[in-house]
Write an enzyme that holds these catalytic residues in place. Sequence first.
Site, PDB file in Angstrom:
ATOM      1  N   ILE A  77      15.215  -1.861 -35.002  1.00  0.00           N
ATOM      2  CA  ILE A  77      14.126  -2.788 -35.307  1.00  0.00           C
ATOM      3  C   ILE A  77      14.193  -3.265 -36.752  1.00  0.00           C
ATOM      4  O   ILE A  77      14.023  -4.459 -37.045  1.00  0.00           O
ATOM      5  CB  ILE A  77      12.767  -2.121 -35.017  1.00  0.00           C
ATOM      6  CG1 ILE A  77      12.683  -1.725 -33.541  1.00  0.00           C
ATOM      7  CG2 ILE A  77      11.614  -3.045 -35.403  1.00  0.00           C
ATOM      8  CD1 ILE A  77      11.444  -0.937 -33.174  1.00  0.00           C
ATOM      9  N   ASN A 121       9.239  12.591 -31.738  1.00  0.00           N
ATOM     10  CA  ASN A 121       9.321  13.295 -33.013  1.00  0.00           C
ATOM     11  C   ASN A 121       7.911  13.635 -33.483  1.00  0.00           C
ATOM     12  O   ASN A 121       6.934  13.357 -32.790  1.00  0.00           O
ATOM     13  CB  ASN A 121      10.071  12.446 -34.054  1.00  0.00           C
ATOM     14  CG  ASN A 121       9.428  11.084 -34.242  1.00  0.00           C
ATOM     15  OD1 ASN A 121       8.261  10.986 -34.593  1.00  0.00           O
ATOM     16  ND2 ASN A 121      10.203  10.022 -34.000  1.00  0.00           N
ATOM     17  N   ASP A 169      16.033   7.307 -32.350  1.00  0.00           N
ATOM     18  CA  ASP A 169      17.376   6.731 -32.471  1.00  0.00           C
ATOM     19  C   ASP A 169      18.042   6.516 -31.121  1.00  0.00           C
ATOM     20  O   ASP A 169      18.864   5.609 -30.973  1.00  0.00           O
ATOM     21  CB  ASP A 169      18.257   7.654 -33.327  1.00  0.00           C
ATOM     22  CG  ASP A 169      17.809   7.690 -34.767  1.00  0.00           C
ATOM     23  OD1 ASP A 169      17.493   6.615 -35.316  1.00  0.00           O
ATOM     24  OD2 ASP A 169      17.744   8.780 -35.347  1.00  0.00           O
TER      25      ASP A 169
END
Length: 414
Positions: free
Chosen positions: A309, A211, A279
Site C-alpha cells: 500500500i 499482528n 506482509d
Amino acid sequence: MHGKRVLLIVSGGIAAYKSLELIRLLTQAGCGVRCVLTEGGAQFVTPLSLQALSGEPVHTTLWSLTDESEMGHIALSRSADLVVVCPASADILARMAQGLASDIATTLLLATDTPVLVAPAMNVRMWQHAATRANMATLRDRGIHVVGPDDGIMACNEFGPGRLAEPPVILATIASLLAREPVPQDLAGRHALVTAGPTHEPIDPVRYIANRSSGRQGYAIAAALSARGAGVTLVSGPVSLPAPPGVALVPVETASDMLAACEAALPADIAVLAAAVGDWRVTHPGTAKLKKRPGQPAAPLSLTVNPDILASLSAPGPRRPALVIGFAAETEDLLANAADKRRRKGCDWIVANDVSLPGDGSPGVMGGDRNQVHLVTADGTEAWPSLDKREVADRLAARIAAHLAPHSLIRNSP
C-alpha cells in the site's frame, strides 16, 4: 494561572489527603478552585477541609434541591477551564471509561466539554491489571490528559507504579494545560488519508494471520489532523476503538481491502500510512474450518505477498498525495532499515519505532501506550523523545502543517 478556574474531583483512596496540598498550591497561584467530593473520597477528607482551603462550597451529591433546581451539575461541569480528578481511583476511571453517570462526579464528567486531567492513584496490582490498562487506553484515546502515577512505596506497603504524582508535579501539568493555545486551523481545506490498525488475513472461516497493532497511534494521528482543520478519511483494520470526532471511518479487514479503500479515498493532500499491514496472506484460504487430525501433520499453508500500500500510494502520478508518510516498526537496525524503506517505497517520510524494547507498555512496544520514534526524511533524521501516542500525533500533525504551509492547496477535502 491567575484568573483560571479548576474543578477538582476528589475520589476515594488514601492519597486523597494530597488533594488538600494541591488546592493550596492552586490558590497560591491565583487559580480558583471548586471541589466535588465523592462518597469514597469523603472517607479520607472532609467537605469542611476542602471548603476551608478553596473558599468555595463543596459539592457532594447529585440530589441537592438547591443546586439541582437549575441543573447545577451541568453548570458546574462547564464553568471551569479544566476538570481535574485527583486522586483518580481505579473505580472512577472504570466508570469514566464506561460512560456511567452514577453520582455527581461521573455525571458532570459525562456532561462536560471542558478538558479533563486525571491523576491516578491505586495499588500497583490494580494499576497493572488488564482492566485498568484497557480503561486508561480508552480514556487516552478520548483525549483525557493523564499525570502519573509514580513508582514508590504505598500505604499497603507494596512498591511499584500506582503512587499519586506529587502535588507540585500535578500543579505543573495543570499550568501547562491551562496555558495551551487553541489548535491552529492550518490544515483547513486539505484532505488527509490515514490508515490504522492491523489487517486480518483469513486462513479459514475462523482463523486469520494478524499482528499486535492496537490502532491507537493511527487513530490519534487522524484526530490530530482533524483538530487542525483537515478533512480526514481513516481506513482502519479491525480494532476496538471509536472513530475520532469529525473523521470519516472506513473499516476494512484485509490488506487488499485496505488498498482498495485507500485508492477510493484519493485524491488527498496527505497520506499517513500508520497501519501494520500484513506482509503475507494465505494463497487459498479454506472454505471450511481446517481440522486437526490425530497422527496427521499440520495442514501446509501457502503464502502470497500482500499488495504494498505504501509503495502504491507513493508511486509518481497525478493522484499521488503531496506528502506520503509511512511507518516502520523494526526490531533491529532501526535507522538503517527505516532509511532503506523510505528509499525503496518512494515515500517522503518514515516514522520509525523500535518494537523490540522490553517492558509492558514501554515506548515502542506494539500495542503499548507510548512511542519513541525517529522521523526519517530526505534531509536527515529527527529523534523524538518518548511520548504518549497522542503527543506523537500532535507533533506529527504540527510537522505536517509546517511542511505544507508554503505549498498551495492541491486537493479539496471531501
